[in-house]
Write a protein that holds these residues in place. Sequence first.
Motif, PDB file in Angstrom:
ATOM      1  N   LEU A  57       0.859  -1.182   0.000  1.00  0.00           N
ATOM      2  CA  LEU A  57       0.000   0.000   0.000  1.00  0.00           C
ATOM      3  C   LEU A  57       0.895   1.232   0.000  1.00  0.00           C
ATOM      4  O   LEU A  57       1.721   1.406   0.890  1.00  0.00           O
ATOM      5  N   TYR A  58       0.726   2.092  -0.996  1.00  0.00           N
ATOM      6  CA  TYR A  58       1.556   3.275  -1.163  1.00  0.00           C
ATOM      7  C   TYR A  58       0.698   4.511  -0.923  1.00  0.00           C
ATOM      8  O   TYR A  58      -0.178   4.842  -1.724  1.00  0.00           O
ATOM      9  N   VAL A  59       0.953   5.206   0.188  1.00  0.00           N
ATOM     10  CA  VAL A  59       0.218   6.421   0.518  1.00  0.00           C
ATOM     11  C   VAL A  59       1.043   7.600   0.023  1.00  0.00           C
ATOM     12  O   VAL A  59       2.095   7.914   0.573  1.00  0.00           O
ATOM     13  N   ALA A  95      -2.954   5.256  -2.463  1.00  0.00           N
ATOM     14  CA  ALA A  95      -3.904   6.169  -1.834  1.00  0.00           C
ATOM     15  C   ALA A  95      -3.313   7.564  -1.858  1.00  0.00           C
ATOM     16  O   ALA A  95      -2.104   7.730  -1.672  1.00  0.00           O
ATOM     17  N   ARG A  96      -4.146   8.582  -2.075  1.00  0.00           N
ATOM     18  CA  ARG A  96      -3.641   9.953  -2.198  1.00  0.00           C
ATOM     19  C   ARG A  96      -4.432  10.916  -1.311  1.00  0.00           C
ATOM     20  O   ARG A  96      -5.288  11.661  -1.808  1.00  0.00           O
ATOM     21  N   PRO A  97      -4.163  10.914  -0.016  1.00  0.00           N
ATOM     22  CA  PRO A  97      -4.813  11.901   0.855  1.00  0.00           C
ATOM     23  C   PRO A  97      -4.378  13.312   0.487  1.00  0.00           C
ATOM     24  O   PRO A  97      -3.216  13.547   0.184  1.00  0.00           O
ATOM     25  N   ARG A  98      -5.316  14.252   0.532  1.00  0.00           N
ATOM     26  CA  ARG A  98      -5.035  15.611   0.067  1.00  0.00           C
ATOM     27  C   ARG A  98      -4.590  16.559   1.171  1.00  0.00           C
ATOM     28  O   ARG A  98      -4.081  17.644   0.891  1.00  0.00           O
ATOM     29  N   TYR A 106      -7.389   8.132   6.744  1.00  0.00           N
ATOM     30  CA  TYR A 106      -6.847   6.910   6.147  1.00  0.00           C
ATOM     31  C   TYR A 106      -6.230   5.998   7.212  1.00  0.00           C
ATOM     32  O   TYR A 106      -6.351   4.773   7.146  1.00  0.00           O
ATOM     33  N   LEU A 107      -5.545   6.623   8.187  1.00  0.00           N
ATOM     34  CA  LEU A 107      -4.776   5.860   9.164  1.00  0.00           C
ATOM     35  C   LEU A 107      -5.567   5.485  10.416  1.00  0.00           C
ATOM     36  O   LEU A 107      -5.060   4.743  11.259  1.00  0.00           O
ATOM     37  N   VAL A 133       2.968  16.774   4.308  1.00  0.00           N
ATOM     38  CA  VAL A 133       1.700  17.142   4.930  1.00  0.00           C
ATOM     39  C   VAL A 133       1.945  18.093   6.089  1.00  0.00           C
ATOM     40  O   VAL A 133       1.238  19.088   6.258  1.00  0.00           O
ATOM     41  N   ALA A 134       2.948  17.795   6.909  1.00  0.00           N
ATOM     42  CA  ALA A 134       3.236  18.635   8.071  1.00  0.00           C
ATOM     43  C   ALA A 134       3.601  20.049   7.651  1.00  0.00           C
ATOM     44  O   ALA A 134       3.163  21.030   8.264  1.00  0.00           O
ATOM     45  N   ARG A 135       4.400  20.181   6.586  1.00  0.00           N
ATOM     46  CA  ARG A 135       4.793  21.509   6.120  1.00  0.00           C
ATOM     47  C   ARG A 135       3.603  22.291   5.595  1.00  0.00           C
ATOM     48  O   ARG A 135       3.458  23.488   5.839  1.00  0.00           O
ATOM     49  N   ALA A 136       2.730  21.603   4.845  1.00  0.00           N
ATOM     50  CA  ALA A 136       1.593  22.274   4.222  1.00  0.00           C
ATOM     51  C   ALA A 136       0.544  22.709   5.242  1.00  0.00           C
ATOM     52  O   ALA A 136      -0.052  23.784   5.117  1.00  0.00           O
TER      53      ALA A 136
END
Length: 292
Positions: A57-59, A95-98, A106-107, A133-136
């Motif tokens: 599974l590749y997130v 999977a591509r969480p935005r 997802y988690l 994600v953390a930076r954004a």
Amino acid sequence: LLLASVRINPFNDVGGAAARNLTTIQHRPSPGRAGAGKTQLCLQAAAACAARGDLALYVDTEGAFRPQRLRQIARARRYAREDADDEVYARVVVARPRNADELVEYLREGGQVEALAGQSSAALVVLDSVAAVARAEFSEAAAIRDRQAWLAGVAAALKRIASRANVAVVVANHVVADGLQQSSAATTASDKVAPALGLLWHHCVTARCVLERAEYCYGDGRGAAPARDDADDDSAPVARSTTRVLRQSGVLAITKSPAVARTALRYRIDARGLVDDYDDDDGDDGSGDHRE
């Protein structure tokens, strides 16, 4: 899954990322150059996992996942024929969480990642990357506390998934402090860099692999040049050359592991992904072109 796929002794007997463990792949960017290949290594691990019949599974939070590159690695490593690489690709679920909230969803316990990881054929979960994600989501200095709480939740979720599903979890990260980092406190004598997500994330992982571009050296025409400098994260190497080319080497350092002593090795990037820089194989996948 990671180090064995690079085919470098003495790591072949270790196998790299272990089940029930959280392994991080970090890179130390060089001025004026793109990433050192952490996405390459993530794709390589996914291809190796799928090639042996397991589910990966590749997130993908950075948009760095490239199906073409995954197929190229599979063919170059002889995991699949060109007319059969869909069999490998079909065993890699993307999977591509935005945003941060979608990643947490997802988690979450009983969520999509845990459900897929719990399948009997699942062996690997890749998160590429947590730093993006953390930076954004937490870009302001006032958000440090919120970011740390969010990271603690992500780390706990990944460890839960690894333990319950008996899978290896691999997370891509950075090692250079960003604007929110308290670099003087986070810098460690062992890594000699500041972990981009702070001490909380730095200490929650089971194993740590650090990639760094080393220097340019003249190749012999048999391998490929490194990834394009304008690539987001070394998502694909440039076209092969039949003459001597300016080829970049890198250094892969194991700075934390329950199974391997601290050590470092040289690598290069070709059609197969990361390989021993002294490997004589040309990494030709038969396509004649190593670009995506």
